[in-house]
Structure formats: structure tokens, C-alpha cells
Design an enzyme around this catalytic site. Structure first.
Site, PDB file in Angstrom:
ATOM      1  N   THR A   1       0.586  -7.389   3.665  1.00 46.45           N
ATOM      2  CA  THR A   1      -0.142  -7.254   4.934  1.00 46.45           C
ATOM      3  C   THR A   1       0.565  -6.323   5.901  1.00 46.45           C
ATOM      4  OG1 THR A   1      -1.183  -9.407   4.782  1.00 46.45           O
ATOM      5  CG2 THR A   1      -0.892  -8.540   6.982  1.00 46.45           C
TER       6      THR A   1
ATOM      7  N   SER B   1       0.689  -8.889  -2.519  1.00 45.76           N
ATOM      8  CA  SER B   1       1.672  -9.639  -3.316  1.00 45.76           C
ATOM      9  C   SER B   1       1.030 -10.659  -4.244  1.00 45.76           C
ATOM     10  CB  SER B   1       2.721 -10.294  -2.419  1.00 45.76           C
ATOM     11  OG  SER B   1       2.224 -11.455  -1.795  1.00 45.76           O
TER      12      SER B   1
ATOM     13  N   THR C   1       3.348 -11.709   2.184  1.00 48.10           N
ATOM     14  CA  THR C   1       3.901 -13.055   2.422  1.00 48.10           C
ATOM     15  C   THR C   1       3.476 -14.065   1.355  1.00 48.10           C
ATOM     16  OG1 THR C   1       2.041 -13.685   3.831  1.00 48.10           O
ATOM     17  CG2 THR C   1       3.960 -12.711   4.920  1.00 48.10           C
ATOM     18  N   ASP C   2       2.357 -13.780   0.662  1.00 54.11           N
ATOM     19  CA  ASP C   2       1.800 -14.820  -0.211  1.00 54.11           C
ATOM     20  C   ASP C   2       2.738 -15.233  -1.346  1.00 54.11           C
ATOM     21  OD1 ASP C   2      -0.421 -14.919   1.369  1.00 54.11           O
ATOM     22  OD2 ASP C   2      -1.675 -13.688   0.070  1.00 54.11           O
TER      23      ASP C   2
HETATM   24  N1  ASP Z   1      -2.222 -11.115   0.807  1.00 56.43           N
HETATM   25  C1  ASP Z   1      -1.092 -10.578   1.530  1.00 56.43           C
HETATM   26  C2  ASP Z   1       0.038 -10.356   0.546  1.00 56.43           C
HETATM   27  O1  ASP Z   1       0.684 -11.300   0.161  1.00 56.43           O
HETATM   28  C3  ASP Z   1      -0.686 -11.529   2.605  1.00 56.43           C
HETATM   29  C4  ASP Z   1       0.467 -11.101   3.470  1.00 56.43           C
HETATM   30  O2  ASP Z   1       1.205 -10.172   3.191  1.00 56.43           O
HETATM   31  O3  ASP Z   1       0.675 -11.763   4.510  1.00 56.43           O
HETATM   32  O4  ASP Z   1       0.265  -9.246   0.143  1.00 56.43           O
END
Ligand code: ASP
Length: 329
Positions: A12, A54, A85-86
């Protein structure tokens, strides 16, 4: 002035809107343009290793990141990885096994909102990660998010939307970043050379027990994987109404590793408490996670099975602490 390498991987933090939702688009160089003030305290080089949400990251990507760090380890004082973050907690744990005893900090960060958006948390997190990577007392793999510094083997994504997305499970935060300063709670010392590993067995899975879980599903998971983490209930146990015990016995006899852990978020397992758990270790040679996170157990199994198929060696490695991953053996 410290020299830091930022390794971009997507997420993200680097995402932009598209017709089908947010997609990672920006390079680590473009991220750095948003925080020009860091030039006052560090010199930064940037590289982009891949650009992924991710959700799409697999163990092979952790090997690529570890290999990149290994190849330029001598040229930098520290490393910052920008990441979605995932699955960040899995990457942090995986890297903690692939790169051990590193005197140089390897800091993972990301954001809940893209860096181009008003009110984003990305600038703060990336700046904090660089501040932490430049601090003399920082070593090994850690995750920096919303001012918290979390040991790489102890991180868990607890909130899907809030900025304070990550917590430290069964272990104190290593430090906090406040007003640009590192406030350290867990001092660390590292001596000797770093150890890099270049293989993991990706064929390791995790299954969550649910009341009445289908016997065929458990049997399939046990047969399919080389190592399986079973997230049990409470302090841990295995239902007695099914053939789970038979499947596990057969799998362990064939050299597979089975680890019992708990799906309860805090305080870990204790298989010795109830009849449903007490005999699992003695009769079935199941390993116990104790206070380890599921992310750490999963990636530690991948690391161990990448090194050995001998049960006693694997068991000794599993219970040997790496980067604060287990306290209560
Ligand atoms: N879907 C995103 C990822 O993990 C979520 C994030 O980065 O907060 O790449």
C-alpha cells in the site's frame, strides 16, 4: 553519516488507485522523494526488488530479499525494506531465520494508506524506519510501524485499517520512535559474523482447528505438507472423536514435523494441562510452540526443513531460540 539501502517490494505504501483498486506502482526512489528531510541524518540508496501487493508474496520472495541483503551487506550500515502490511509479519519472521546474528539493522516498514494520499501514515513510518536503521543500538530484523519497533519474530498485524496496525506478541516492543528519537526498551548486543541461509522448504502449512473439523481435511493437510502447524484451542489439545491422532502418528513416522500451537492471540500453549494435550508430545512426537507466534512457527519450520529431515536435529533446532522467537521452553 550512515549509509542505508532501501529495498522496495510494493505494498500500500507504494500504491496508486486504478480502475480495479489500489495497485503497487511507486519505486523506493519515488517513496524517498516524499521524505527529503531524511537527507539530514543519512545517505540513502534505493533499489526495487519487485513490486507486489504482499498478498502475492511467497517464501521465494523472502529468499530474494535475503540474497540481495547478503550481496551488498558490506556496503551499507543498515537496510530498510518497504513492504505491504498484509504479510509483513510473515516476511519479518522469515527474514529473521534467513539472516541471523546480524549486527546491522534490517528494518521492515509499510503503511495503511499510500504515500501520495493526504493524511497518509507512510511518511512517518518510512522516516521512523530510517531513524531506527541509523541508530547504533539497532541490530537484526525488526518491524517499524506507527512508532513501535517490534522484533521480527514477534510481530502480528492486529488491525486491518487503523494506523497502529501491528503489535508485539508475548514479547515487549524493542523500542519506540518518539519525536525523531529512539527510546530503547530491550538493549541488544551482537557479536560475530552474520549467518545467511539460502534455502527454505516452502511446503509447510497451517491449519486452524474448528469444532468438528472434517477428518479428511486434516488428513489431506498432513499428507500434503512436509511440516504442519496446527492452531489448536486454548492452551492446546487435539479432539479425541476423530482419527487425527492416527494421521499424525503416520506422518511423524514418515519424517514430517507437526507443531501444536494455539489460535488464542496471547500467552501461548501449554500442552501439559489437559488430557486432550498431555500425551501429544510423548506419544506422537508433536512439537509445541509455547509462546511463539504462528508466523514464526511456520517460517521456522520452513527454515528447519530446508536444513534437515532428521527428527532429533529438527526438534533441537525448533526449541533453540533464534532472535527472541521462543522464551518458555
Ligand atoms: N494489500 C496491501 C499489501 O499487503 C496492504 C498494505 O500494504 O497495507 O500489499
Amino acid at each position: 553519516m550512515k549509509k542505508i539501502l532501501i529495498i522496495g517490494t510494493g505494498g500500500t505504501i507504494a500504491s496508486a488507485p486504478s480502475e480495479v483498486g489500489l495497485v503497487p506502482a511507486l519505486t523506493s526512489e519515488q517513496l524517498l522523494e516524499h521524505i527529503p528531510s531524511v537527507a539530514a541524518f543519512c545517505k540513502v540508496d534505493c533499489m526495487q526488488i519487485f513490486t507486489l501487493d504482499s498478498t502475492n508474496i511467497r517464501p521465494g520472495h523472502w529468499l530474494l530479499i535475503a540474497d540481495e541483503i547478503r550481496s551488498c551487506y558490506d556496503r551499507y550500515d543498515g537496510f530498510v525494506i518497504t513492504h505491504g502490511t498484509d504479510t509483513m509479519a510473515y516476511t519479518a519472521a522469515g527474514l529473521s531465520y534467513l539472516i541471523q546474528n546480524s549486527a546491522k539493522p534490517i528494518v521492515i516498514t509499510g503503511a495503511q494508506r499510500p504515500i501520495n494520499e493526504d493524511g497518509t501514515d507512510a511518511k512517518r513510518n518510512l522516516t521512523d524506519a530510517l531513524i531506527y536503521a541509523c541508530d547504533e543500538g539497532s541490530h537484526g530484523v525488526s518491524l517499524v510501524f506507527f512508532g513501535s519497533v517490534i522484533c521480527g519474530t514477534r510481530a502480528r498485524k492486529n488491525y486491518s485499517k487503523s494506523f497502529m496496525a501491528f503489535g508485539s506478541v508475548n514479547f515487549p516492543e524493542l523500542a519506540r520512535i518518539q519525536d525523531g528519537h529512539v527510546i530503547r526498551y530491550v538493549p541488544e548486543q551482537v557479536s560475530g559474523a552474520p549467518m545467511f541461509y539460502d534455502y527454505m522448504d516452502p511446503n509447510v502449512g497451517l491449519i486452524k482447528l474448528t469444532p468438528g473439523l472434517n477428518d479428511d481435511v486434516m488428513q489431506y493437510a498432513i499428507e500434503k505438507y512436509d511440516g504442519l502447524v496446527i492452531e489448536s484451542f486454548g492452551v492446546g489439545g487435539l479432539p479425541e472423536y476423530s482419527d487425527f491422532h492416527v494421521h499424525i502418528r503416520r506422518a511423524v513416522d514418515r519424517g514430517k514435523l507437526i507443531v501444536m500451537t494455539t489460535q488464542v492471540p496471547n500467552e501461548g500453549s501449554d500442552l501439559s494441562v489437559y488430557r486432550v494435550g498431555r500425551t501429544l508430545k510423548s506419544n506422537l512426537s508433536v512439537l509445541e510452540a509455547y509462546d511463539m507466534t504462528s508466523e514464526a512457527v511456520l517460517t521456522k519450520l520452513m527454515w528447519i526443513l530446508g536444513k534437515t529431515n532428521d527428527f532429533e536435529t529438527a526438534k533441537a533446532l525448533f526449541y533453540r531460540p533464534v532472535a527472541h522467537d521462543i522464551l518458555c521452553v
